[in-house]
Scaffold this motif. Structure first.
Motif, PDB file in Angstrom:
ATOM      1  N   LEU A   1       8.956  -2.679  13.695  1.00 14.50           N
ATOM      2  CA  LEU A   1       7.731  -3.449  13.896  1.00 14.50           C
ATOM      3  C   LEU A   1       6.496  -2.567  14.021  1.00 14.50           C
ATOM      4  CD1 LEU A   1       9.132  -6.128  16.370  1.00 14.50           C
ATOM      5  CD2 LEU A   1       8.132  -6.618  14.129  1.00 14.50           C
ATOM      6  N   THR A   2       6.648  -1.372  14.562  1.00 16.65           N
ATOM      7  CA  THR A   2       5.481  -0.509  14.767  1.00 16.65           C
ATOM      8  C   THR A   2       5.328   0.555  13.687  1.00 16.65           C
ATOM      9  OG1 THR A   2       6.801   0.948  16.200  1.00 16.65           O
ATOM     10  CG2 THR A   2       5.508  -0.788  17.270  1.00 16.65           C
ATOM     11  N   GLY A   3       6.437   1.037  13.127  1.00 18.55           N
ATOM     12  CA  GLY A   3       6.349   2.204  12.262  1.00 18.55           C
ATOM     13  C   GLY A   3       6.814   2.026  10.845  1.00 18.55           C
ATOM     14  N   SER A   4       6.884   0.799  10.367  1.00 21.24           N
ATOM     15  CA  SER A   4       7.335   0.586   8.988  1.00 21.24           C
ATOM     16  C   SER A   4       6.481  -0.472   8.300  1.00 21.24           C
ATOM     17  CB  SER A   4       8.804   0.136   8.977  1.00 21.24           C
ATOM     18  OG  SER A   4       8.915  -1.267   9.158  1.00 21.24           O
ATOM     19  N   PRO A   5       6.454  -0.457   6.955  1.00 17.77           N
ATOM     20  CA  PRO A   5       5.709  -1.483   6.205  1.00 17.77           C
ATOM     21  C   PRO A   5       6.532  -2.755   6.021  1.00 17.77           C
ATOM     22  CG  PRO A   5       6.646   0.098   4.678  1.00 17.77           C
ATOM     23  CD  PRO A   5       7.015   0.582   6.060  1.00 17.77           C
ATOM     24  N   ALA A   6       7.172  -3.208   7.092  1.00 15.66           N
ATOM     25  CA  ALA A   6       7.996  -4.418   7.016  1.00 15.66           C
ATOM     26  C   ALA A   6       7.140  -5.604   6.597  1.00 15.66           C
ATOM     27  CB  ALA A   6       8.655  -4.689   8.363  1.00 15.66           C
ATOM     28  N   SER A   7       7.698  -6.465   5.766  1.00 15.08           N
ATOM     29  CA  SER A   7       6.977  -7.649   5.293  1.00 15.08           C
ATOM     30  C   SER A   7       6.786  -8.642   6.429  1.00 15.08           C
ATOM     31  CB  SER A   7       7.775  -8.320   4.170  1.00 15.08           C
ATOM     32  OG  SER A   7       8.981  -8.866   4.699  1.00 15.08           O
ATOM     33  N   PRO A   8       5.842  -9.576   6.290  1.00 14.69           N
ATOM     34  CA  PRO A   8       5.685 -10.612   7.319  1.00 14.69           C
ATOM     35  C   PRO A   8       6.975 -11.381   7.588  1.00 14.69           C
ATOM     36  CG  PRO A   8       3.780 -10.604   5.875  1.00 14.69           C
ATOM     37  CD  PRO A   8       4.769  -9.646   5.272  1.00 14.69           C
TER      38      PRO A   8
ATOM     39  N   GLY B   1      -0.996  -0.362  10.356  1.00 12.52           N
ATOM     40  CA  GLY B   1      -1.144  -1.207   9.189  1.00 12.52           C
ATOM     41  C   GLY B   1      -1.152  -0.402   7.907  1.00 12.52           C
ATOM     42  N   PRO B   2      -1.256  -1.064   6.765  1.00 12.83           N
ATOM     43  CA  PRO B   2      -1.239  -0.383   5.461  1.00 12.83           C
ATOM     44  C   PRO B   2      -2.518   0.411   5.220  1.00 12.83           C
ATOM     45  CG  PRO B   2      -1.671  -2.715   5.174  1.00 12.83           C
ATOM     46  CD  PRO B   2      -1.368  -2.526   6.622  1.00 12.83           C
ATOM     47  N   ALA B   3      -2.407   1.443   4.391  1.00 14.75           N
ATOM     48  CA  ALA B   3      -3.576   2.252   4.006  1.00 14.75           C
ATOM     49  C   ALA B   3      -3.440   2.688   2.562  1.00 14.75           C
ATOM     50  CB  ALA B   3      -3.703   3.475   4.916  1.00 14.75           C
ATOM     51  N   ASP B   4      -4.566   2.714   1.871  1.00 20.88           N
ATOM     52  CA  ASP B   4      -4.562   3.081   0.448  1.00 20.88           C
ATOM     53  C   ASP B   4      -4.506   4.595   0.238  1.00 20.88           C
ATOM     54  OD1 ASP B   4      -4.645   0.442  -0.435  1.00 20.88           O
ATOM     55  OD2 ASP B   4      -6.827   0.372  -0.301  1.00 20.88           O
ATOM     56  N   LYS B   5      -5.066   5.345   1.195  1.00 19.63           N
ATOM     57  CA  LYS B   5      -5.065   6.811   1.030  1.00 19.63           C
ATOM     58  C   LYS B   5      -5.244   7.488   2.381  1.00 19.63           C
ATOM     59  CE  LYS B   5     -10.026   6.807  -0.090  1.00 19.63           C
ATOM     60  NZ  LYS B   5     -11.041   7.222  -1.096  1.00 19.63           N
TER      61      LYS B   5
ATOM     62  N   ALA C   1       0.857  -1.186   0.000  1.00 23.55           N
ATOM     63  CA  ALA C   1       0.000   0.000   0.000  1.00 23.55           C
ATOM     64  C   ALA C   1       0.889   1.230   0.000  1.00 23.55           C
ATOM     65  CB  ALA C   1      -0.923  -0.009   1.220  1.00 23.55           C
ATOM     66  N   PRO C   2       0.377   2.359  -0.484  1.00 28.99           N
ATOM     67  CA  PRO C   2       1.210   3.561  -0.550  1.00 28.99           C
ATOM     68  C   PRO C   2       1.495   4.212   0.799  1.00 28.99           C
ATOM     69  CG  PRO C   2      -1.006   4.017  -1.331  1.00 28.99           C
ATOM     70  CD  PRO C   2      -0.927   2.537  -1.141  1.00 28.99           C
ATOM     71  N   TYR C   3       0.707   3.865   1.836  1.00 30.18           N
ATOM     72  CA  TYR C   3       0.901   4.474   3.142  1.00 30.18           C
ATOM     73  C   TYR C   3       1.017   3.413   4.232  1.00 30.18           C
ATOM     74  CZ  TYR C   3      -0.707   8.777   0.897  1.00 30.18           C
ATOM     75  OH  TYR C   3      -0.851   9.855   0.053  1.00 30.18           O
ATOM     76  N   TRP C   4       1.772   3.770   5.277  1.00 38.19           N
ATOM     77  CA  TRP C   4       1.750   2.995   6.519  1.00 38.19           C
ATOM     78  C   TRP C   4       1.068   3.874   7.551  1.00 38.19           C
ATOM     79  CZ3 TRP C   4       2.149  -1.831   7.866  1.00 38.19           C
ATOM     80  CH2 TRP C   4       2.261  -2.154   9.220  1.00 38.19           C
ATOM     81  N   LYS C   5      -0.101   3.438   8.014  1.00 34.49           N
ATOM     82  CA  LYS C   5      -0.937   4.246   8.891  1.00 34.49           C
ATOM     83  C   LYS C   5      -0.818   3.768  10.344  1.00 34.49           C
ATOM     84  CE  LYS C   5      -5.848   5.136   9.882  1.00 34.49           C
ATOM     85  NZ  LYS C   5      -7.242   4.831   9.473  1.00 34.49           N
ATOM     86  N   THR C   6      -0.631   4.724  11.243  1.00 35.55           N
ATOM     87  CA  THR C   6      -0.669   4.414  12.673  1.00 35.55           C
ATOM     88  C   THR C   6      -1.546   5.435  13.373  1.00 35.55           C
ATOM     89  OG1 THR C   6       1.383   5.670  12.991  1.00 35.55           O
ATOM     90  CG2 THR C   6       1.581   3.269  12.802  1.00 35.55           C
TER      91      THR C   6
END
Length: 314
Positions: free
Chosen positions: A218-225, A308-312, A122-127
């Motif tokens: 682990l909390t602030g990046s779009p790290a893969s599983p 988690g990931p976010a589209d917009k 996804a283009p964003y990592w949302k927290t």
């Protein structure tokens, strides 16, 4: 035997004395290891009110707090002898003696949960984060991190956009900055990943650096599983962790608290890091700091209501 003579050692079940005196044993049958691991994971799940599936089909039917505490003590004790894991003390229930749980086994369980999770691209990592710092009021903000910017939706309705520095969004990993696009290039073999995370530090400082940078990824990046699982497996072999099950985070959710205490040896760190994790899915619910030497004195708290990931940006 009178109440004054009763053994209040953490291993308070029948046969505990013999178990404590047994010392080292030969490597057990693999089936014993699997059953031991299943018991520990089921005990963690029971104490945190979350079901944790394991390779074993056996079900825990004990429902009382006393029953859960005793299962946790027995399972962790067997694990200590059978597998050689470091069994660390945790807080007991009421006036009952403390139980024990293996930090290594908990981290490996979190790795299993993280590896099976789906993050997607996804283009964003949302927290969405609830933040409290000693001396200030609590506030909740939502962050949308992208490859080239950070958009902050504040509690009071403002929208703030911050451009990433030259080179784009990146995370500190060891002695270098790793960009969004290069996260997937980090090794997922725990030994190789540990060397990168701890680069430039030694001893207690290397352990602290490894934990802090792992938490940020682990909390602030779009790290893969796969990367998330590898980070937890690195932590499983990082010394200094103590585990306390059944702890509430700032939002009232129950998880296991993981604490590290190196501040006596790390001069630049006056605070000890603590996490609250949810064993059922490997999510970090909260990170907080306590004053060195006083685990009850919380100095700051960051509660992750969503990560988690976010589209917009919404």
């Amino acid at each position: 035997m009178t109440h004054k003579d009763q053994d209040i050692h953490v291993l308070d079940f029948p046969g505990a004395t013999a178990l404590r005196n047994a010392g080292r044993t030969e490597s057990p049958d693999p089936k014993v290891l699997e059953r031991t691991r299943a018991l520990v994971l089921q005990a963690i799940a029971a104490d945190t009110d979350h079901a944790v599936p394991t390779a074993s089909a056996a079900a825990v039917v004990v429902t009382s707090r006393f029953g859960r505490r005793r299962l946790l003590a027995c399972a962790a004790a067997v694990a200590a002898v059978a597998t050689g894991f470091a069994v660390l003390p945790v807080v007991g229930v009421g006036s009952e003696p403390a139980a024990t749980v293996s930090a290594a086994d908990l981290f490996n369980s979190l790795a299993d949960r993280a590896a099976s999770g789906g993050r997607g691209q996804a283009p964003y990592w949302k927290t969405t984060v609830r933040t409290w710092v000693e001396g200030d009021r609590t506030h909740t903000d939502t962050y949308y991190l992208s490859r080239d910017a950070l958009v902050i939706k504040t509690q009071n309705g403002r929208t703030v956009t911050k451009k990433a520095p030259p080179g784009g969004t990146s995370w500190r990993v060891g002695t270098r900055q790793v960009s969004w696009g290069n996260l997937d290039k980090l090794p997922t073999r725990p030994d190789a990943l540990r060397r990168i995370l701890s680069a430039g530090a030694k001893g207690a400082s290397a352990a602290e650096q490894t934990v802090r940078q792992s938490g940020e990824l682990l909390t602030g990046s779009p790290a893969s599983p796969r990367l998330r699982a590898a980070l937890y497996r690195v932590l499983a072999d990082t010394p200094g962790a103590e585990v306390t099950p059944g702890v509430k985070d700032g939002a009232g959710r129950t998880g296991a608290r993981i604490s590290w205490k190196w501040s006596d040896n790390v001069a630049h760190s006056p605070h000890d890091p603590n996490w609250i994790v949810r064993p059922s899915d490997g999510q970090i619910l909260e990170t907080m700091s306590t004053r060195a030497g006083d685990a009850s004195h919380i100095t700051e708290r960051t509660t992750y209501l969503y990560a988690g990931p976010a589209d917009k940006v919404r």
